[in-house]
Enzyme design. Structure first.
Site, PDB file in Angstrom:
ATOM      1  N   ASP A  67       0.817  -1.207   0.000  1.00 13.30           N
ATOM      2  CA  ASP A  67       0.000   0.000   0.000  1.00 13.30           C
ATOM      3  C   ASP A  67       0.854   1.262   0.000  1.00 13.30           C
ATOM      4  OD1 ASP A  67       0.944  -0.363   2.584  1.00 13.30           O
ATOM      5  OD2 ASP A  67      -1.015  -0.741   3.457  1.00 13.30           O
ATOM      6  N   ASN A 136      -6.874  -1.885  14.367  1.00  9.57           N
ATOM      7  CA  ASN A 136      -8.321  -2.071  14.157  1.00  9.57           C
ATOM      8  C   ASN A 136      -8.608  -3.319  13.304  1.00  9.57           C
ATOM      9  OD1 ASN A 136      -7.487  -1.271  11.636  1.00  9.57           O
ATOM     10  ND2 ASN A 136      -8.865   0.475  11.447  1.00  9.57           N
ATOM     11  N   HIS A 138      -7.113  -4.038  10.388  1.00  8.97           N
ATOM     12  CA  HIS A 138      -6.942  -3.880   8.939  1.00  8.97           C
ATOM     13  C   HIS A 138      -5.728  -4.668   8.444  1.00  8.97           C
ATOM     14  CE1 HIS A 138      -4.387   0.084   9.279  1.00  8.97           C
ATOM     15  NE2 HIS A 138      -3.584  -0.948   9.150  1.00  8.97           N
ATOM     16  N   GLU A 143      -9.587  -1.349   5.355  1.00 14.77           N
ATOM     17  CA  GLU A 143     -10.134  -0.924   6.642  1.00 14.77           C
ATOM     18  C   GLU A 143     -11.436  -1.660   6.969  1.00 14.77           C
ATOM     19  OE1 GLU A 143      -8.288   0.704   8.503  1.00 14.77           O
ATOM     20  OE2 GLU A 143      -7.738   2.706   7.820  1.00 14.77           O
TER      21      GLU A 143
HETATM   22  C1  GLP Z   1       0.019   0.327   8.405  1.00  9.04           C
HETATM   23  C2  GLP Z   1       0.118  -0.539   7.166  1.00  9.04           C
HETATM   24  C3  GLP Z   1      -0.296  -1.974   7.462  1.00  9.04           C
HETATM   25  C4  GLP Z   1       0.389  -2.478   8.720  1.00  9.04           C
HETATM   26  C5  GLP Z   1      -0.003  -1.617   9.873  1.00  9.04           C
HETATM   27  C6  GLP Z   1       0.551  -2.122  11.196  1.00  9.04           C
HETATM   28  O1  GLP Z   1      -1.280   0.744   8.652  1.00  9.04           O
HETATM   29  N1  GLP Z   1      -0.683  -0.050   6.090  1.00  9.04           N
HETATM   30  O2  GLP Z   1       0.047  -2.787   6.356  1.00  9.04           O
HETATM   31  O3  GLP Z   1       0.015  -3.811   8.960  1.00  9.04           O
HETATM   32  O4  GLP Z   1       0.499  -0.326   9.587  1.00  9.04           O
HETATM   33  O5  GLP Z   1       1.368  -1.193  11.786  1.00  9.04           O
HETATM   34  P1  GLP Z   1       2.284  -1.459  13.047  1.00  9.04           P
HETATM   35  O6  GLP Z   1       3.146  -2.609  12.708  1.00  9.04           O
HETATM   36  O7  GLP Z   1       3.044  -0.173  13.170  1.00  9.04           O
HETATM   37  O8  GLP Z   1       1.375  -1.720  14.173  1.00  9.04           O
END
Ligand code: GLP
Length: 243
Positions: A67, A136, A138, A143
């Site tokens: 993404d 959340n 995702h 989302e």
């Molecule tokens: C972002 C990315 C996700 C990832 C998420 C988790 O939102 N788009 O692909 O899984 O962060 O983040 P963290 O590892 O900082 O909790």
């Protein structure tokens, strides 16, 4: 699902990095799907170290990131492209022409999403997709909501996701773009294998619901139950609610 639980975040990251190194040793031209987020930083650190010691070779590998934020150029320090350059790409021998990214400032963002789908198909599909999980539930930037989109698409980010990503924008959630481009849930489920990583008690509830709960668009990670090759790499805290 194959669930592996480790004593610490470092051990979890080291195991994922070794898993990627082993996969590349078996198949040097592996097509990798890569995530961003704090969880992935330790994995990229370990991969850099393995690479420095000659234990992993990216020369023939191909990478597609999950993404990207919309409305900021790749060179913006908050972009996922910059994140990947900082944490992995600048330090390993993955050829720049093998790096695929969504362009958040493409003139036509819908066409950009279709271009990405076509590029993934042209590469023969993603062989091994690494995933984090949002607080959340995702996956990528898919989302929670009343529906999920199968293909790569444009998304409006949840406010909690903007807060979670504020560190990339000097800690200010208001500066986090409101929109992003993300592989769709169908795109992700088409990968040959999925590796979901989660670290910390903050993720324990979502991990439990993703694994044990009903499949629901309100918890995108629960759709991973539909894939036949999912490996979970969890530290003790993230696995804390699994019995
Ligand atoms: C972002 C990315 C996700 C990832 C998420 C988790 O939102 N788009 O692909 O899984 O962060 O983040 P963290 O590892 O900082 O909790």
């Amino acid at each position: 699902m194959d669930i592996r639980i480790f004593d610490s975040p470092d051990q979890t990251a080291a195991a994922v990095a070794q898993r990627v190194a082993d996969a590349l040793a078996c198949e040097p031209s592996l097509v990798l799907g890569l995530p961003t987020g704090r969880t992935s930083i330790g994995v990229y650190e370990q991969l850099r170290e393995l690479h420095a010691r000659g234990r992993v070779d990216f020369a023939r590998a191909v990478a597609f990131n999950l993404d990207e934020f919309a409305g900021i150029p790749p060179a913006h320090p908050g972009s996922f492209r910059s994140f990947m350059d900082r944490h992995l790409f600048a330090h390993v021998n993955l050829p720049p022409t093998h790096i695929h990214f969504l362009n958040g400032v493409a003139e036509d963002l819908d066409a950009e999403c279709e271009r990405y789908e076509t590029a993934i198909e042209a590469a023969g599909g993603v062989d091994l997709q690494l995933l984090g999980i949002g607080s959340n539930g995702h996956i990528g930037f898919n989302e929670p909501g009343d529906e999920l989109t199968a293909r790569t698409h444009r998304v409006r980010l949840a406010e909690s996701t903007r807060r979670d990503n504020a560190a990339l924008f000097d800690g200010d959630p208001a500066r986090v773009p409101r929109e992003a481009l993300s592989m769709g849930m169908g795109t992700i489920l088409k990968a040959g294998g999925l590796i979901l990583m989660a670290i910390g008690a903050r993720k324990a509830h979502c991990v439990e619901r993703a694994l044990r709960g009903p499949i629901s668009t309100h918890l995108p990670a629960s759709f991973l139950q539909l894939h036949r090759r999912v490996e979970l790499y969890l530290d003790r805290d993230a696995a804390g609610r699994l019995t």
